[in-house]
Design a protein around this motif. Structure first.
Motif, short mmCIF file in Angstrom:
data_model
loop_
_atom_site.label_atom_id
_atom_site.label_comp_id
_atom_site.label_asym_id
_atom_site.label_seq_id
_atom_site.Cartn_x
_atom_site.Cartn_y
_atom_site.Cartn_z
N ASP A 187 -20.90 0.59 1.42
CA ASP A 187 -20.30 -0.42 0.54
C ASP A 187 -20.78 -0.29 -0.91
N ASN B 134 -18.26 0.79 -4.16
CA ASN B 134 -17.48 -0.01 -5.11
C ASN B 134 -18.20 -0.26 -6.42
N ASN C 27 -14.84 -6.33 -2.93
CA ASN C 27 -13.92 -5.76 -1.95
C ASN C 27 -13.74 -6.70 -0.76
N LEU D 89 -13.40 -2.59 4.04
CA LEU D 89 -13.86 -1.21 3.89
C LEU D 89 -13.46 -0.47 5.15
N THR E 214 -10.73 1.01 -4.43
CA THR E 214 -11.78 2.02 -4.59
C THR E 214 -11.60 3.06 -3.50
N GLN F 14 -11.60 0.84 -0.13
CA GLN F 14 -11.98 -0.57 -0.25
C GLN F 14 -10.92 -1.28 -1.08
N SER F 15 -10.32 -2.33 -0.52
CA SER F 15 -9.34 -3.13 -1.23
C SER F 15 -10.06 -4.18 -2.07
N LEU F 16 -9.70 -4.28 -3.35
CA LEU F 16 -10.41 -5.14 -4.28
C LEU F 16 -9.57 -6.34 -4.70
#
Length: 259
Positions: free
Chosen positions: A183, A186, A201, A204, A233, A249-251
């Protein structure tokens, strides 16, 4: 000092190295992700003796966790002889905070087929040390050693390692130890100043075609922001032998309010 101390069969207390970056009163989620991977592997080894290989780790981050004891439960969602889908859940105060769904598959000898066209990374010794704590606060960030090549806004190649164990007094696989660092990706290639813009985020997902070996963990990372508060990311993961998989990773992108 490790990141976690076991306090019961399914309970764990974070140490100071789990302190977060967005809020020092909360956990950095990275060591929690490693803990869930560790518990899935321990559950696998209690149930069977054929050492299924973890192919995917997909985490959903449902909320923050204070620096307090967490409970971890593991269940098999899709049992099978050669493939399993297993879920681990971290809860605090009866509230689920992190879910992990992992696909595990039967290992086979495909050495004569092995290969990847993913781009190589510079060696760790070829990159300069980076004091990440100058940009990000918190005990977790202070617990890692980093070498980094800044390639512009939202782009970096980085090697990361830690001298700290994941769970005090317990043998931990290299996969679980690496998952406890995933993690950090990011925060390695920031596109915007985190003093002006938050971009935590929501999830993941790591797809792995090879189990990492001990040593440095490499992140070839790109960060993208869209026009409607959404970001991504994207990372190619490496160990010192080469690529091992990819990670996304969605932010949620949130400009800080004006003073």
């Amino acid at each position: 000092m490790a990141y976690w101390k076991r306090t019961g069969a399914q309970t764990f207390m974070p140490t100071e190295h789990v302190e977060g970056s967005w809020d020092l009163e909360d956990q950095h989620i990275a060591p929690t992700l490693g803990l869930l991977a560790h518990e899935i592997e321990r559950d696998r080894d209690r149930r069977r003796d054929d050492a299924l290989v973890v192919q995917r780790l997909s985490y959903d981050i449902l909320g923050t966790l204070p620096l307090e004891e967490v409970h971890v439960a593991v269940e098999v969602l899709r049992p099978g002889r050669t493939i399993e889908l297993v879920q681990a859940t971290a809860t605090h105060g009866g509230r689920a905070a992190v879910l992990l769904r992992a696909w595990l598959g039967q290992p086979r000898d495909t050495g004569d087929l092995a290969g990847s066209e993913l781009p190589a990374m510079p060696r760790p010794d070829d990159l300069e040390p980076w004091q990440m704590s100058e940009l990000w606060p918190g005990g977790f960030i202070g617990s890692v050693e980093i070498r980094r090549e800044d390639r512009g806004p939202g782009r970096a190649r980085t090697w990361v390692r830690t001298a700290h164990g994941l769970v005090e007094g317990e043998e931990v696989t290299r996969l679980a130890a690496a998952a406890g660092l995933f993690d950090i990706g990011n925060g390695l290639a920031v596109r915007a100043d985190p003093q002006r813009v938050m971009f935590p985020n929501l999830d993941l997902t790591a797809h792995l075609f090879r189990t990492p070996v001990a040593g440095w963990l490499g992140f070839d990372t790109s960060v993208s922001f869209g026009p409607a508060g959404v970001g991504l990311t994207s990372t190619v993961l490496h160990d010192e032998q080469g690529p091992i998989g990819t990670m996304a990773q969605s932010l949620t992108v949130r400009p800080w309010p004006a003073p």
